[in-house]
Design an enzyme around this catalytic site. Structure first.
Site, PDB file in Angstrom:
ATOM      1  N   SER A  46      -9.936  -0.291   6.879  1.00  0.00           N
ATOM      2  CA  SER A  46      -9.422  -0.244   5.469  1.00  0.00           C
ATOM      3  C   SER A  46      -8.627  -1.733   4.738  1.00  0.00           C
ATOM      4  O   SER A  46      -8.223  -1.747   3.824  1.00  0.00           O
ATOM      5  CB  SER A  46      -8.244   0.845   5.094  1.00  0.00           C
ATOM      6  OG  SER A  46      -9.068   1.982   5.104  1.00  0.00           O
TER       7      SER A  46
ATOM      8  N   LYS B 258       0.832  -1.363   0.162  1.00  0.00           N
ATOM      9  CA  LYS B 258      -0.213  -0.109  -0.152  1.00  0.00           C
ATOM     10  C   LYS B 258       0.988   1.366  -0.060  1.00  0.00           C
ATOM     11  O   LYS B 258       1.938   1.306   0.563  1.00  0.00           O
ATOM     12  CB  LYS B 258      -0.790  -0.117   1.303  1.00  0.00           C
ATOM     13  CG  LYS B 258      -1.942   1.047   1.294  1.00  0.00           C
ATOM     14  CD  LYS B 258      -2.649   0.853   2.532  1.00  0.00           C
ATOM     15  CE  LYS B 258      -3.637   1.943   2.363  1.00  0.00           C
ATOM     16  NZ  LYS B 258      -4.847   1.848   3.689  1.00  0.00           N
TER      17      LYS B 258
ATOM     18  N   SER C 297      -9.665   1.633   2.283  1.00  0.00           N
ATOM     19  CA  SER C 297      -8.949   2.393   1.511  1.00  0.00           C
ATOM     20  C   SER C 297      -7.630   1.723   0.846  1.00  0.00           C
ATOM     21  O   SER C 297      -7.106   2.046   0.033  1.00  0.00           O
ATOM     22  CB  SER C 297      -8.147   3.736   2.232  1.00  0.00           C
ATOM     23  OG  SER C 297      -7.312   3.264   3.451  1.00  0.00           O
TER      24      SER C 297
END
Ligand code: GLN
Length: 488
Positions: A179, A80, A155
């Protein structure tokens, strides 16, 4: 024989170590897949093909020379883009950090490198991890691999979509209020938010530091245990990291839930839960009962206040954490005009941040300001304590708690992006675990009209073993098949 991109990490590791598979060939096949499908999915912000192939060749050499290799030997991992990688740009999906190249690695990255994992690239996300759909990325949205017109969740949407579409074998995400679990559920993969303090946050670009943890996003529960074992350890560089002996979580992959007590949390099936999700999760609970566990409903009254209390705390922390982005030392800076200092500062922030990030900075600053602090921030913290107490009480009676990960199925791109409240409501079932600091795993339990459903299992602090055991038993006895698509 399945193609390499479909194999879980533990199979890849075994084949590379046994010299049945060259790390270079396998990593090259992941990039071939990326060339085919990334244009449709957009899971990555930055790809690091040359570095990855170089690393793969080094690993092949090590294997050939019979040198010791790590537990992630040659496995391709998506990271990420809010986790710092030395020499590889780390943008947080923001214009503000578009050109930021960290001079150091996050601790989790050092661990992955020590274990011979191969970084494929940096995965797309909502800007500064604020969102539930990956639509708030400065670089454009990620698409759900199961329906390209829908969101992958957020996310960490890029991380989950990369694993689900065969563009990475493993991924790291971060979870402040869901997330990791939200995109895992929407993309039909496994995602685990560890207990607060189990995994180092050093090098994770902070959104709301009292809530967040880095964790694995994987194809299956075994891979999840493997990656967790590699990243969970005490780190003196993170003063919230807990000093505990390192564990091999793969030893908890036990197919046995006989006699275990499962609490089904009533509030997780509240208003707004779609029927198909409720049905899917209740079926999963029945299946767990077939395996010998026992379930009972439980009500945790404080959870009705979890969502507002989460948003007040998260935004307040964000307003403080994001104050450092002024474009003076690093970050986006407006072209040099002869403005005074404060104009430069405000313009840098105005153009450097997207609208959702600015909304949260403004609301968070408001909640912390004199006169409102007691009314909002302090009250939210008190509710947080009540939620923690309710969980402690529930765990006196039950081994684990269960509910849907998301109240709804993956929604259409554009459907909620203009309506912040609708977007925030998606997190109603995921934020309680962050407020209480407890571990939670999301695992796939089926599909409804071609769209994935996931359910989450929560356990007391540092009882990741229980999560893995229940999840593993479920997956082993009731596997959800998820074939890779061609997108042609
Ligand atoms: N969707 C939640 C939020 O926007 C959670 C985000 C996260 O876990 N990073 O804050």
């Amino acid at each position: 024989m399945p193609s390499y991109i479909e194999l879980p990490a533990y199979e890849i590791v075994k084949r590379i170590k046994d010299q049945e598979l060259m790390a270079e060939d396998y990593i090259a096949s992941l990039y071939e897949r990326i060339k085919k499908v990334e244009k449709d999915i957009h899971a990555y912000i930055t790809l690091t093909e040359d570095l990855a192939l170089k690393k793969a060749r080094e690993i092949d050499k090590k294997v050939k020379q019979r040198e010791k290799t790590g537990r992630l030997c040659g496995v391709g991992i998506a990271i990420k883009d809010n986790i710092c990688t030395r020499g590889i740009r780390t943008t947080c999906a923001s214009h503000m950090l578009e050109d930021f190249v960290p001079p150091y690695d996050a601790t989790v990255i050092s661990r992955i490198k020590d274990e011979d994992g191969v970084i494929m690239g940096k995965a797309n996300m909502d800007e500064f991890a604020m969102g539930s759909s990956t639509e708030f990325s400065y670089f454009g949205p990620t698409h759900n691999p199961w329906d390209l017109g829908r969101v992958p969740g957020g996310s960490s949407g890029g991380s989950a979509a990369a694993v689900a579409s065969g563009m990475a074998t493993l991924a790291l995400g971060s979870d402040t209020g869901g997330s990791i679990r939200c995109p895992a559920s929407f993309c039909s993969v496994v995602g685990l938010k560890p207990t607060y303090g189990l995994v180092s946050r050093f090098g994770l670009i902070a959104y709301a530091n009292s809530l967040e943890q880095i964790g694995p996003i994987t194809k299956d529960v075994r891979d999840c245990a493997l990656l967790l074992s590699c990243i969970a350890s005490h780190d003196p560089l993170d003063n919230t990291s807990v000093d505990r002996p390192q564990e091999d979580y793969t030893k908890y992959l036990i197919d046995d839930v006989d006699g275990m007590k499962l609490g089904v949390v009533k509030e997780f099936f509240g208003e707004g839960t779609q029927d198909s999700v409720e049905k899917g999760v209740l079926e999963a609970i029945t299946k767990l009962e077939e395996l010998g566990s026992d379930h009972q409903e439980i009500s945790l009254k404080s959870l009705q206040y979890a969502l507002p209390s989460y948003y007040i705390i998260a935004m307040s922390e964000a307003s403080s954490n994001l104050a450092r982005y002024d474009g003076l030392r690093y970050g986006y800076r407006i072209p040099n005009k002869s403005y005074d200092w404060s104009t430069v500062y405000s313009k840098n922030r105005r153009f450097g941040f997207g609208f959702e990030v600015k909304r949260r900075i403004i609301l968070g600053t408001f909640a912390l300001s004199t006169g409102y602090y007691d009314e909002y921030y302090l009250k939210a913290q008190k509710i947080r304590t009540l939620i923690k107490r309710d969980f402690d009480m529930a765990f006196k009676k039950f081994d684990v708690l269960i509910g849907p990960t998301m109240p709804i199925l993956p929604f259409k791109i554009g459907e909620k992006v203009q309506d912040p409240l609708k977007m925030y409501m998606c997190d109603v079932d995921s934020v309680p675990a962050n407020l209480a600091g407890i571990p939670s795993i999301s695992i796939p339990c089926g599909f409804s009209k071609g769209l994935p459903i996931g359910f989450q299992i929560m356990a007391p602090p540092f009882r990741e073993d229980l999560l893995l055991r229940v999840a593993f038993s479920f997956q082993k006895n009731f596997p959800v098949s998820a074939k890779l698509r061609s997108y042609e």
